[in-house]
Scaffold this active site. Sequence first.
Site, PDB file in Angstrom:
ATOM      1  N   ASN A 157      42.687  34.185  38.868  1.00  0.00           N
ATOM      2  CA  ASN A 157      44.096  34.539  39.053  1.00  0.00           C
ATOM      3  C   ASN A 157      44.499  34.187  40.485  1.00  0.00           C
ATOM      4  O   ASN A 157      44.066  34.833  41.430  1.00  0.00           O
ATOM      5  CB  ASN A 157      44.253  36.040  38.780  1.00  0.00           C
ATOM      6  CG  ASN A 157      45.681  36.522  38.935  1.00  0.00           C
ATOM      7  OD1 ASN A 157      46.543  35.805  39.441  1.00  0.00           O
ATOM      8  ND2 ASN A 157      45.931  37.741  38.510  1.00  0.00           N
ATOM      9  N   HIS A 211      51.087  32.549  33.222  1.00  0.00           N
ATOM     10  CA  HIS A 211      50.351  33.004  34.411  1.00  0.00           C
ATOM     11  C   HIS A 211      48.895  33.214  33.996  1.00  0.00           C
ATOM     12  O   HIS A 211      48.610  33.831  32.972  1.00  0.00           O
ATOM     13  CB  HIS A 211      50.983  34.297  34.915  1.00  0.00           C
ATOM     14  CG  HIS A 211      50.187  34.972  35.986  1.00  0.00           C
ATOM     15  ND1 HIS A 211      49.697  34.281  37.067  1.00  0.00           N
ATOM     16  CD2 HIS A 211      49.774  36.254  36.129  1.00  0.00           C
ATOM     17  CE1 HIS A 211      49.025  35.123  37.839  1.00  0.00           C
ATOM     18  NE2 HIS A 211      49.058  36.321  37.287  1.00  0.00           N
ATOM     19  N   CYS A 259      52.851  37.534  41.405  1.00  0.00           N
ATOM     20  CA  CYS A 259      52.476  36.468  40.444  1.00  0.00           C
ATOM     21  C   CYS A 259      53.700  35.759  39.860  1.00  0.00           C
ATOM     22  O   CYS A 259      53.571  34.665  39.309  1.00  0.00           O
ATOM     23  CB  CYS A 259      51.643  37.051  39.319  1.00  0.00           C
ATOM     24  SG  CYS A 259      50.188  37.893  39.919  1.00  0.00           S
TER      25      CYS A 259
HETATM   26  O1  UT7 Z   1      48.167  38.995  38.032  1.00  0.00           O
HETATM   27  C1  UT7 Z   1      48.710  40.270  37.935  1.00  0.00           C
HETATM   28  C2  UT7 Z   1      48.529  40.801  36.589  1.00  0.00           C
HETATM   29  N1  UT7 Z   1      47.199  41.297  36.457  1.00  0.00           N
HETATM   30  C3  UT7 Z   1      46.715  41.422  35.261  1.00  0.00           C
HETATM   31  O2  UT7 Z   1      47.371  41.067  34.321  1.00  0.00           O
HETATM   32  C4  UT7 Z   1      45.349  42.061  35.107  1.00  0.00           C
HETATM   33  C5  UT7 Z   1      45.352  42.921  33.885  1.00  0.00           C
HETATM   34  N2  UT7 Z   1      44.104  43.601  33.633  1.00  0.00           N
HETATM   35  C6  UT7 Z   1      42.947  42.970  33.274  1.00  0.00           C
HETATM   36  O3  UT7 Z   1      42.892  41.764  33.267  1.00  0.00           O
HETATM   37  C7  UT7 Z   1      41.782  43.818  32.811  1.00  0.00           C
HETATM   38  O4  UT7 Z   1      42.213  45.152  32.711  1.00  0.00           O
HETATM   39  C8  UT7 Z   1      40.530  43.747  33.707  1.00  0.00           C
HETATM   40  C9  UT7 Z   1      39.863  42.409  33.539  1.00  0.00           C
HETATM   41  C10 UT7 Z   1      40.931  43.973  35.154  1.00  0.00           C
HETATM   42  C11 UT7 Z   1      39.508  44.819  33.302  1.00  0.00           C
HETATM   43  O5  UT7 Z   1      39.185  44.686  31.927  1.00  0.00           O
HETATM   44  P1  UT7 Z   1      39.221  45.962  30.975  1.00  0.00           P
HETATM   45  O6  UT7 Z   1      38.747  45.520  29.658  1.00  0.00           O
HETATM   46  O7  UT7 Z   1      40.599  46.548  31.055  1.00  0.00           O
HETATM   47  O8  UT7 Z   1      38.140  46.889  31.608  1.00  0.00           O
HETATM   48  P2  UT7 Z   1      38.310  48.386  32.175  1.00  0.00           P
HETATM   49  O9  UT7 Z   1      39.057  48.379  33.445  1.00  0.00           O
HETATM   50  O10 UT7 Z   1      38.792  49.278  31.073  1.00  0.00           O
HETATM   51  O11 UT7 Z   1      36.795  48.729  32.462  1.00  0.00           O
HETATM   52  C12 UT7 Z   1      35.824  48.803  31.417  1.00  0.00           C
HETATM   53  C13 UT7 Z   1      34.473  49.049  32.054  1.00  0.00           C
HETATM   54  C14 UT7 Z   1      34.474  50.186  33.067  1.00  0.00           C
HETATM   55  O12 UT7 Z   1      33.263  50.891  32.956  1.00  0.00           O
HETATM   56  P3  UT7 Z   1      33.180  52.284  32.158  1.00  0.00           P
HETATM   57  O13 UT7 Z   1      34.130  53.188  32.881  1.00  0.00           O
HETATM   58  O14 UT7 Z   1      33.627  51.966  30.771  1.00  0.00           O
HETATM   59  O15 UT7 Z   1      31.752  52.658  32.289  1.00  0.00           O
HETATM   60  C15 UT7 Z   1      34.497  49.462  34.392  1.00  0.00           C
HETATM   61  O16 UT7 Z   1      33.916  50.230  35.421  1.00  0.00           O
HETATM   62  O17 UT7 Z   1      34.033  47.895  32.772  1.00  0.00           O
HETATM   63  C16 UT7 Z   1      33.661  48.245  34.103  1.00  0.00           C
HETATM   64  N3  UT7 Z   1      33.917  47.128  34.988  1.00  0.00           N
HETATM   65  C17 UT7 Z   1      33.034  46.148  35.206  1.00  0.00           C
HETATM   66  N4  UT7 Z   1      31.792  45.940  34.737  1.00  0.00           N
HETATM   67  C18 UT7 Z   1      31.154  44.832  35.137  1.00  0.00           C
HETATM   68  C19 UT7 Z   1      35.045  46.861  35.700  1.00  0.00           C
HETATM   69  N5  UT7 Z   1      34.890  45.705  36.389  1.00  0.00           N
HETATM   70  C20 UT7 Z   1      33.661  45.260  36.096  1.00  0.00           C
HETATM   71  C21 UT7 Z   1      32.947  44.123  36.487  1.00  0.00           C
HETATM   72  N6  UT7 Z   1      31.695  43.954  35.986  1.00  0.00           N
HETATM   73  N7  UT7 Z   1      33.448  43.215  37.325  1.00  0.00           N
END
Ligand code: UT7
Length: 324
Positions: A281, A251, A112
């Site tokens: 992204n 970004h 990125c």
């Molecule tokens: O470009 C390179 C740099 N990349 C980044 O900067 C990305 C950084 N990370 C993020 O943007 C976020 O961490 C995400 C958007 C990827 C995820 O958001 P989050 O608030 O960190 O969610 P999480 O990974 O902690 O997941 C929370 C819950 C989980 O369920 P449980 O375990 O709490 O039951 C996931 O399984 O959300 C669930 N989950 C989803 N639910 C519905 C993960 N993806 C999805 C989805 N739809 N697409």
Amino acid sequence: MRARILGTGSYVPERVLTNADLERMVATSDAWIMERTGIRERRLAAQGEACSNLAVQAAERALAAAGVAAAELDLILLATCTGDYPVPSTACLVQHRLGAVRAAACDIGAACCGFLYGLGVGDAYVRTGTRYVLVIGAEVMSAVTDWTDRNTCVLFGDGAGAAVLGPSEGDRGILSSHLHSDGGLWDLIAVPGGGSRMPPSEKMVAERQQYIKMKGNETFKVAVKTLEDGVREALAANNLTVDDLDLLVPHQANLRIIKAVASRLGLPLEKVMLNLEWYGNTSAASIPLALDEAVKAGRITEGSLVLMEAFGAGLTWASTVVRW
Ligand code: UT7
């Protein structure tokens, strides 16, 4: 002598993939995606449309905006992690199709942050006498996206953006570039298969190791801290404060990350360029896409102080300060 951005251009494929489309593919919802990421839709390359196709479109637009002919280019730097082939570089394919007969060409692999790495390298060349450098960020992230993995497939999109650098007269141009890396955290975001560590095999494909894996939550935390530090470092290096900034072009990974960084800096969101709602992204294409849109919208004009900042796989992080 420093480099100035003489012109910008961008291109996104026509096909739109909405959150509603994703609801039919994996267990997700428009509400979850909007709330957790701010992304509403993303573009996908058509069948047969590879990284170089997107890159050439963006590059031609940037060259036209700069008033520079392809044959005048000395160097082409193409930032991507989704090139057409492992070998040769996609930059060479673009060099040929543009008719940039004098140009050296190579790819930059900094995920990125690739476009900002490209601006840093291009600026160094211009400062030491090279005349015209084309910097492109182009990605077909859909090629490394696992469409069965809801943790990642809702995040990424395809696109390209480009900028032509040339020598600056006066104070305008790239004031400073700040490029960083920490390979100790390589496994936060990685495509494990397909390289020399895990060459292509049936097992690799069966285990879906050719697709991007991300530890989203850990990445999120590191991103916010690193991006805030990067902005402060870039401002301090130029004896500037947050109030001096006309526009932050971050970004476009996640709206919550961008908002958290702006809030920590005390920067109002009106001074932040946002377009991730429509493109998701797009990795190395993200900043040049947003930059070109800001220029076209008149949000960047002559004399504007612009700070670009990125964070991504590697880990890499980078910031660039430009007096437009
Ligand atoms: O470009 C390179 C740099 N990349 C980044 O900067 C990305 C950084 N990370 C993020 O943007 C976020 O961490 C995400 C958007 C990827 C995820 O958001 P989050 O608030 O960190 O969610 P999480 O990974 O902690 O997941 C929370 C819950 C989980 O369920 P449980 O375990 O709490 O039951 C996931 O399984 O959300 C669930 N989950 C989803 N639910 C519905 C993960 N993806 C999805 C989805 N739809 N697409």
